[in-house]
Design an enzyme around this catalytic site. Structure first.
Site, PDB file in Angstrom:
ATOM      1  N   GLN A  41       0.808  -1.221   0.000  1.00 41.96           N
ATOM      2  CA  GLN A  41       0.000   0.000   0.000  1.00 41.96           C
ATOM      3  C   GLN A  41       0.842   1.271   0.000  1.00 41.96           C
ATOM      4  O   GLN A  41       0.307   2.370  -0.091  1.00 41.96           O
ATOM      5  CB  GLN A  41      -0.945   0.008   1.209  1.00 41.96           C
ATOM      6  CG  GLN A  41      -1.933  -1.130   1.208  1.00 41.96           C
ATOM      7  CD  GLN A  41      -2.779  -1.173  -0.064  1.00 41.96           C
ATOM      8  OE1 GLN A  41      -3.279  -0.157  -0.527  1.00 41.96           O
ATOM      9  NE2 GLN A  41      -2.905  -2.352  -0.641  1.00 41.96           N
ATOM     10  N   ASN A  42       2.179   1.142   0.120  1.00 41.94           N
ATOM     11  CA  ASN A  42       3.029   2.324   0.068  1.00 41.94           C
ATOM     12  C   ASN A  42       3.029   2.842  -1.372  1.00 41.94           C
ATOM     13  O   ASN A  42       3.186   2.074  -2.320  1.00 41.94           O
ATOM     14  CB  ASN A  42       4.453   2.005   0.530  1.00 41.94           C
ATOM     15  CG  ASN A  42       5.257   3.255   0.777  1.00 41.94           C
ATOM     16  OD1 ASN A  42       5.513   4.027  -0.134  1.00 41.94           O
ATOM     17  ND2 ASN A  42       5.654   3.462   2.021  1.00 41.94           N
ATOM     18  N   ALA A  43       2.879   4.137  -1.539  1.00 42.76           N
ATOM     19  CA  ALA A  43       2.727   4.729  -2.873  1.00 42.76           C
ATOM     20  C   ALA A  43       4.050   5.037  -3.567  1.00 42.76           C
ATOM     21  O   ALA A  43       4.049   5.500  -4.712  1.00 42.76           O
ATOM     22  CB  ALA A  43       1.898   6.008  -2.767  1.00 42.76           C
ATOM     23  N   PHE A  44       5.182   4.773  -2.925  1.00 43.78           N
ATOM     24  CA  PHE A  44       6.477   5.159  -3.491  1.00 43.78           C
ATOM     25  C   PHE A  44       6.669   4.637  -4.916  1.00 43.78           C
ATOM     26  O   PHE A  44       6.934   5.413  -5.839  1.00 43.78           O
ATOM     27  CB  PHE A  44       7.610   4.655  -2.581  1.00 43.78           C
ATOM     28  CG  PHE A  44       8.979   5.004  -3.079  1.00 43.78           C
ATOM     29  CD1 PHE A  44       9.514   6.258  -2.838  1.00 43.78           C
ATOM     30  CD2 PHE A  44       9.730   4.089  -3.803  1.00 43.78           C
ATOM     31  CE1 PHE A  44      10.790   6.590  -3.310  1.00 43.78           C
ATOM     32  CE2 PHE A  44      10.995   4.406  -4.268  1.00 43.78           C
ATOM     33  CZ  PHE A  44      11.524   5.656  -4.025  1.00 43.78           C
ATOM     34  N   THR A 140       5.021   8.727   1.562  1.00 40.32           N
ATOM     35  CA  THR A 140       4.307   7.816   0.665  1.00 40.32           C
ATOM     36  C   THR A 140       3.657   6.678   1.438  1.00 40.32           C
ATOM     37  O   THR A 140       2.984   5.832   0.859  1.00 40.32           O
ATOM     38  CB  THR A 140       5.272   7.228  -0.386  1.00 40.32           C
ATOM     39  OG1 THR A 140       6.355   6.581   0.286  1.00 40.32           O
ATOM     40  CG2 THR A 140       5.794   8.317  -1.315  1.00 40.32           C
TER      41      THR A 140
END
Length: 168
Positions: A41-44, A140
């Site tokens: 789920q981290n947007a990085f 992020t």
């Protein structure tokens, strides 16, 4: 009873790194996978993929790291180790800083440093001492729900474009 002592990940950088992104410390999923921004789920990786026109989030980690190097982007964390139960920055105890002063040595083309989130940015005094522009980017992390993905992407795009790490 104290939390377990955790060791962070090694830096992803080289002599061609122009911009380095500093996180705080890897979360549980990242440590388990031994990969930066390993939580799904981290947007990085999604943000970088959109900025570079690459499906980074779907690619194997080695290919993601190669894309970073090809674009002149480095990754590291401000903390080398800490005690923490779970993944929240607010739970970090007894942190030990990485040798941030060594960045200029290892990255002679380094132009700027971007902190990914507030906990990392708490150490901006150390990175400002390198005499380079220092930025605070929105985290992020999925815990940073106050920023939409679009707002995060716009903030990241501005800094990456300024240093030639994303298309104008």
């Amino acid at each position: 009873m104290s939390e377990p002592r955790l060791q962070g990940l090694g830096p992803v950088l080289d002599a061609d790194t122009r911009l380095i992104v500093l996180g705080s410390f890897p979360g549980v999923a990242s440590l388990r996978a031994q990969q930066y921004y390993g939580h799904p789920q981290n947007a990085f990786w999604k943000i970088l993929g959109e900025l570079w026109g690459l499906p980074l989030a779907q690619r194997p980690y080695a290919e993601r790291v190669q894309a970073l190097r090809e674009h002149g982007l480095g990754l590291w964390d401000v903390y080398a180790s800490c005690e923490r139960e779970g993944s929240l920055d607010s739970d970090i105890r007894e942190p030990v800083l990485n040798d941030l002063a060594s960045l200029r040595q290892h990255c002679p083309r380094l132009e700027a440093i971007a902190h990914n989130g507030g906990e990392s940015f708490r150490h901006a005094r150390h990175t400002r001492a390198l005499g380079l522009p220092v930025y605070r980017l929105p985290s992020t992390s999925p815990a940073n729900a106050g920023w939409s993905l679009q707002r995060k992407r716009e903030a990241w795009a501005e800094v990456l474009r300024r240093h030639g790490v994303a298309r104008p």
